[in-house]
Design a protein around this motif. Structure first.
Motif, mmCIF file in Angstrom:
data_model
loop_
_atom_site.group_PDB
_atom_site.id
_atom_site.type_symbol
_atom_site.label_atom_id
_atom_site.label_comp_id
_atom_site.label_asym_id
_atom_site.label_seq_id
_atom_site.Cartn_x
_atom_site.Cartn_y
_atom_site.Cartn_z
ATOM 1 N N VAL A 355 41.302 0.849 6.368
ATOM 2 C CA VAL A 355 39.888 1.216 6.364
ATOM 3 C C VAL A 355 39.293 1.004 4.974
ATOM 4 O O VAL A 355 38.174 0.497 4.833
ATOM 5 N N ARG A 377 18.159 -11.987 -0.595
ATOM 6 C CA ARG A 377 19.345 -11.765 -1.397
ATOM 7 C C ARG A 377 19.427 -10.281 -1.743
ATOM 8 O O ARG A 377 18.433 -9.680 -2.153
ATOM 9 N N ILE A 378 20.587 -9.712 -1.520
ATOM 10 C CA ILE A 378 20.748 -8.278 -1.657
ATOM 11 C C ILE A 378 21.982 -8.025 -2.489
ATOM 12 O O ILE A 378 22.928 -8.794 -2.470
ATOM 13 N N ASN A 379 21.953 -6.944 -3.259
ATOM 14 C CA ASN A 379 23.124 -6.580 -4.038
ATOM 15 C C ASN A 379 23.582 -5.190 -3.625
ATOM 16 O O ASN A 379 22.765 -4.322 -3.374
ATOM 17 N N VAL A 380 24.902 -5.010 -3.513
ATOM 18 C CA VAL A 380 25.423 -3.685 -3.182
ATOM 19 C C VAL A 380 26.079 -3.111 -4.428
ATOM 20 O O VAL A 380 26.964 -3.728 -5.007
ATOM 21 N N TYR A 384 27.681 2.750 -3.353
ATOM 22 C CA TYR A 384 28.255 2.562 -2.023
ATOM 23 C C TYR A 384 29.764 2.736 -2.053
ATOM 24 O O TYR A 384 30.339 3.481 -1.270
ATOM 25 N N GLN A 387 30.970 6.274 -2.747
ATOM 26 C CA GLN A 387 30.748 7.152 -1.612
ATOM 27 C C GLN A 387 31.812 6.942 -0.530
ATOM 28 O O GLN A 387 32.292 7.883 0.065
ATOM 29 N N VAL A 388 32.200 5.689 -0.304
ATOM 30 C CA VAL A 388 33.183 5.403 0.745
ATOM 31 C C VAL A 388 34.593 5.778 0.300
ATOM 32 O O VAL A 388 35.389 6.292 1.078
ATOM 33 N N ILE B 14 38.795 9.408 12.274
ATOM 34 C CA ILE B 14 38.777 9.132 10.829
ATOM 35 C C ILE B 14 38.025 7.829 10.551
ATOM 36 O O ILE B 14 37.137 7.766 9.699
ATOM 37 N N VAL B 15 38.397 6.792 11.318
ATOM 38 C CA VAL B 15 37.778 5.479 11.108
ATOM 39 C C VAL B 15 36.269 5.565 11.329
ATOM 40 O O VAL B 15 35.468 5.056 10.536
ATOM 41 N N ILE B 18 34.495 7.396 8.458
ATOM 42 C CA ILE B 18 34.364 6.586 7.241
ATOM 43 C C ILE B 18 33.375 5.445 7.461
ATOM 44 O O ILE B 18 32.630 5.067 6.556
ATOM 45 N N VAL B 21 30.015 6.866 6.866
ATOM 46 C CA VAL B 21 29.793 6.998 5.429
ATOM 47 C C VAL B 21 29.457 5.636 4.825
ATOM 48 O O VAL B 21 28.532 5.493 4.017
ATOM 49 N N ALA B 22 30.210 4.594 5.252
ATOM 50 C CA ALA B 22 29.987 3.248 4.722
ATOM 51 C C ALA B 22 28.592 2.762 5.079
ATOM 52 O O ALA B 22 27.872 2.211 4.239
ATOM 53 N N SER B 24 25.833 4.492 5.885
ATOM 54 C CA SER B 24 24.768 5.178 5.155
ATOM 55 C C SER B 24 24.807 4.772 3.684
ATOM 56 O O SER B 24 23.771 4.651 3.036
ATOM 57 N N GLY B 25 26.018 4.551 3.175
ATOM 58 C CA GLY B 25 26.147 4.168 1.771
ATOM 59 C C GLY B 25 25.528 2.823 1.493
ATOM 60 O O GLY B 25 24.826 2.633 0.497
ATOM 61 N N ILE B 26 25.737 1.869 2.399
ATOM 62 C CA ILE B 26 25.246 0.525 2.133
ATOM 63 C C ILE B 26 23.728 0.484 2.206
ATOM 64 O O ILE B 26 23.071 -0.276 1.509
ATOM 65 N N ALA B 29 22.609 1.899 -1.123
ATOM 66 C CA ALA B 29 23.033 1.183 -2.324
ATOM 67 C C ALA B 29 22.580 -0.275 -2.344
ATOM 68 O O ALA B 29 22.739 -0.953 -3.334
ATOM 69 N N ALA B 30 22.015 -0.749 -1.224
ATOM 70 C CA ALA B 30 21.602 -2.145 -1.181
ATOM 71 C C ALA B 30 20.328 -2.341 -2.000
ATOM 72 O O ALA B 30 19.404 -1.545 -1.941
ATOM 73 N N VAL B 31 20.314 -3.387 -2.790
ATOM 74 C CA VAL B 31 19.177 -3.671 -3.659
ATOM 75 C C VAL B 31 18.747 -5.111 -3.428
ATOM 76 O O VAL B 31 19.577 -6.008 -3.389
ATOM 77 N N TYR B 32 17.443 -5.342 -3.256
ATOM 78 C CA TYR B 32 16.957 -6.712 -3.079
ATOM 79 C C TYR B 32 17.063 -7.487 -4.387
ATOM 80 O O TYR B 32 16.847 -6.952 -5.458
ATOM 81 N N TYR B 33 17.370 -8.748 -4.275
ATOM 82 C CA TYR B 33 17.676 -9.573 -5.428
ATOM 83 C C TYR B 33 16.745 -10.794 -5.370
ATOM 84 O O TYR B 33 16.882 -11.638 -4.496
#
Lengths: 657, 128
Positions: A355, A377-380, A384, A387-388, B14-15, B18, B21-22, B24-26, B29-33
């Motif tokens: 996982v 274009r996106i940056n992570v 993230y 948190q994971v 569990i999977v 997680i 969490v992944a 919601s996290g993405i 945390a995602a930012v336009y570029y």
């Protein structure tokens, strides 16, 4: 040199192709002479890869700027160490390093692999990989391509790469990356041949040193990031870092699940899948860092090497899946194990590792998917990944604490709770102590409790094992040494656990309690950093070959000790780039870390200064883990079986546990 | 429910957890570029966290007490002013390619992070 190098590459390609044909024909006709010829072709290929490498090295050392690669990665003023480093400082050279390392492993496999029905298949897989890399070198990224107008002095190595850590980082990482090819080949051979293959022991024996090299590569990379980049951190969840982390995670998962498979034959398909995945992720890692795809999907279109890698990766993945599906009737679930058993703990551990890989892979590739689908274009970023990973790490800690106490098949909950009582008490007391010391947030407290719990059970394993021997009349040190010596894989593994725990303590402390300041001061002025008062004494210029160095002098005092710090600015005259040399004063308590980031005409200087606790713990923990890995990878001396040596003596199960 | 079924159910849980969490996290945390020109053409991103790639315009860096507090980046067609008072990476200089991450505040980009780019990789300045 360029003629010799090009010749060596072409010869390598021919030899690899011949080896493939001879091997396939030998298998079909059951002709041992042809199979032997295929094995020798692998060795010959390695020799030509080494010859090409020697040619490139010679070209670098003689400053042969008529070769484009040499012109672009080196210059006349480059010191010897970095002239050698330039070998893997660029694109084509690092691919040649891949081939060179594959050659080393190929020779090792050809000479050390016991003659068996699997061996010719293993050589075939290695030859396919060898042929692919040679083809990529010849057609896609040739290190011997010539430069039409050679620059008189060379363009020089990227200043950020001029560091001892960067000199050793790629070789260590590649020894790990490339090393996954042999386990991969062993598993492919076992899957092709079907039942009857004794692949497990050989694969484990190869994977252990590979794991050590991957660990070393990660460690050197983190150290480089910390020492050179001047941001005070060591891990940024950069795609390049993730590329190295993923195969490490799957190989770690394999080393755990292999124990279950070795114990009762279950999880066979899963265990093999982890080996295949480790190799595929190592190739993916090379692809991601070498194709330009990470900066943008569009940049990828300009890279020919990327297309080769993508093709190879696709074929290897499809072949792996097909082989696994074909053999799935071999996979047996652990039928009669209770939930509270060691194999279930290993299974949960494996799921968590996979996982974690999926989460890292998702975060790394998400920008590419998003760009391909929406065009944006996106940056992570790191949030993230943090948190994971936090819940995964906490669950793994719990397993690390409980796992060693569980018996195979079934564990009596009462027995477990008795074994767990002391470590659990230690964990709870530590968390209470941390709370009393001012730590209030629940997550760090949980981390402390679980970490101490895991450390206590791990230390307990050493104490318990040595205690048994002591009962037979041995003193503590001798008992401990003999215990570890006789059960290298098991106690090496526990040593890795201890190292990881020490590292986690360092990571937690450094990410939670770092003090940072950025100040601009005139000579003679002071600023505060945690318990230190730092005085800026002034600057002076220092000369160097191809360099203009500005060195700032600072004195840090915390009442008892005075520390001199000398952060520097380096102006590389050839490339006109500025890099900073960080001043680091490390102690068990914390690291003083000062970077000179700006200097005004009136000698006022701007500094970035950090006081980071736990850094020494992080590096020490990594070294302890590495020592554990090396111990586990060291083959035990061949011994007379215990039963024969001591008739009637009780056979204590050792190793593999 | 047999032991192995309970195990499978537990693992699936569990999977799944997680994965949530992944996901919601993405999203957070995602930012336009983008480049400044692309950004100017995307009014829908006016309030989003973005990462802009551009060259530091010559003569645009404003300093106070030896520290940089504002500069302008451009891509040849469009320029945008950046306000920033955090730490700068070592290779920051006028005329160099940089990545600036932040959110639009009026017409000025309030940056939270500034990174320099290299031909094949980029490295981040420390988070503030």
């Amino acid at each position: 040199m360029s003629t010799l190098g090009s010749f060596a590459l072409l010869a390598a390609l021919v030899v690899a192709a011949y080896g493939l044909v001879a091997g396939l024909a030998g298998l079909r006709r059951r002709d041992d002479a042809l199979l032997e010829s295929s094995r020798r072709a692998l060795v010959a290929w390695a020799a030509f890869a080494a010859l090409a490498s020697a040619a490139l090295l010679a070209a670098l050392l003689t400053r042969d700027f008529s070769i484009r690669y040499v012109a672009e990665t080196s210059s006349r003023d480059l010191p010897l160490l970095y002239t050698v480093t330039a070998f893997w400082g660029g694109h084509a050279g690092s691919l040649l390093l891949w081939a060179l390392v594959l050659g080393l492993y190929g020779v090792a496999a050809a000479t050390r692999l016991r003659p068996s029905a699997d061996a010719p298949l293993v050589f075939l897989v290695l030859l396919v990989t060898a042929a692919f890399f040679t083809l990529t070198l010849v057609l896609g990224s040739n290190p011997f391509a010539s430069e039409r107008i050679p620059p008189p002095d060379g363009r020089g190595l990227n200043p950020l790469l001029r560091n001892p850590w960067m000199a050793v980082h790629p070789p260590a990482l590649y020894l790990g990356f490339v090393g996954t090819t042999v386990p991969f080949a062993l598993v492919v051979a076992s899957l092709v041949r079907g039942p009857g293959s004794r692949w497990l022991e050989a694969t484990r024996a190869w994977m252990r040193p590979v794991w050590c090299f991957l660990t070393l590569g990660l460690l050197f990379g983190a150290k480089w990031s910390y020492v050179v980049l001047g941001w005070g951190g060591y891990w940024a969840w950069d795609p390049v870092e993730n590329a190295a982390l993923m195969p490490w995670l799957t190989s770690t998962a394999f080393l755990h699940s292999a124990q279950v498979h070795g114990y009762d034959g279950s999880l066979g398909g899963w265990t093999r899948a982890l080996v295949l995945l480790t190799f595929l992720l190592a190739i993916l890692g090379t692809f991601l860092t070498r194709s330009g795809v990470l900066s943008s999907v569009h940049a990828f279109a300009h890279s020919t090497v990327g297309v080769y890698f993508l093709a190879f990766l696709t074929v290897a993945s499809l072949a792996s899946c097909a082989l696994l599906l074909r053999s799935r009737r071999e996979a047996r679930p652990a039928a009669d194990s209770a939930l509270l058993s060691r194999e279930v703990a290993f299974l949960v551990n494996n799921v968590l590792f996979v996982v974690a890989v999926a989460a890292v892979l998702f975060g790394t590739l998400f920008p590419l998917l998003a760009e391909a689908v929406t065009g944006d274009r996106i940056n992570v970023g790191p949030p993230y990944f943090n948190q994971v990973m936090v819940p995964i790490v906490l669950l793994l800690l719990l397993l690390m604490a409980v796992g060693p106490l569980l018996s195979w098949r079934r564990t009596d909950p009462l027995v477990l709770s008795r074994r767990l009582a002391l470590p659990a008490a230690a964990g709870v007391l530590s968390a209470l102590a941390a709370a009393a010391a001012g730590l209030r947030r629940p997550l760090p407290l949980l981390l402390v409790a679980l970490g101490v719990l895991a450390a206590a059970t791990t230390v307990g394993e050493f104490v318990r094992g040595a205690g048994l021997r002591r009962n037979r009349g041995q003193a503590w040190p001798g008992a401990l040494l003999q215990l570890v010596g006789r059960g290298r894989t098991r106690y090496g593994g526990y040593l890795v656990h201890l190292g990881v725990l020490i590292m986690l303590a360092g990571i937690a402390a450094s990410s939670a309690f770092t003090t940072r300041v950025q100040v601009t001061v005139a000579p003679g002025e002071r600023f505060r950093l945690g318990r230190y008062e730092v005085r800026y004494d002034g600057v002076r210029a220092v000369g160097g070959p191809g360099l203009l160095i500005t060195e700032a002098r600072l004195t840090a005092a915390d009442g008892r000790t005075r520390v001199a710090l000398r952060p520097r600015h380096l102006l590389h005259t050839v490339s006109d780039q500025i890099t900073a040399e960080v001043a680091i004063r490390s102690s068990w308590r914390d690291d003083l870390y000062v970077v000179l980031i700006g200097l005004a005409a009136d000698r006022r200087a701007t500094f970035r200064a950090l006081l980071t606790p736990g850094m020494a713990w992080l590096w020490t923990g990594a070294l302890v883990a590495l020592a554990g890995g090396v111990l586990a990878a060291t083959p035990a001396r061949r011994r007379v079986p215990a039963r024969q040596a001591m008739p009637g003596a009780a056979v204590v199960p050792e190793g593999g546990g | 429910m047999t032991a192995s079924r309970r195990l499978v159910a537990g693992l699936a849980l569990i999977v799944l957890a997680i994965a949530v969490v992944a996901y919601s996290g993405i999203r957070s945390a995602a930012v336009y570029y983008l480049t400044p020109t692309e950004f100017a053409g995307r009014p829908d991103l006016r309030h989003a966290q973005v990462r802009l790639a551009g060259r530091v315009e010559l003569g645009s860096v404003r300093r106070r007490d030896g520290r940089i507090e504002a500069f302008t980046i451009g891509d040849g067609a469009t320029t945008i002013e950046v306000r920033y008072d955090g730490p700068l990476p070592d290779l920051f200089a006028e005329g160099r390619e940089v990545l600036v991450e932040g959110r639009l505040d009026g017409t000025v980009l309030a940056a939270s992070r500034v990174m320099t780019t290299h031909p094949t990789e980029y490295r981040e300045a420390p988070p503030r």
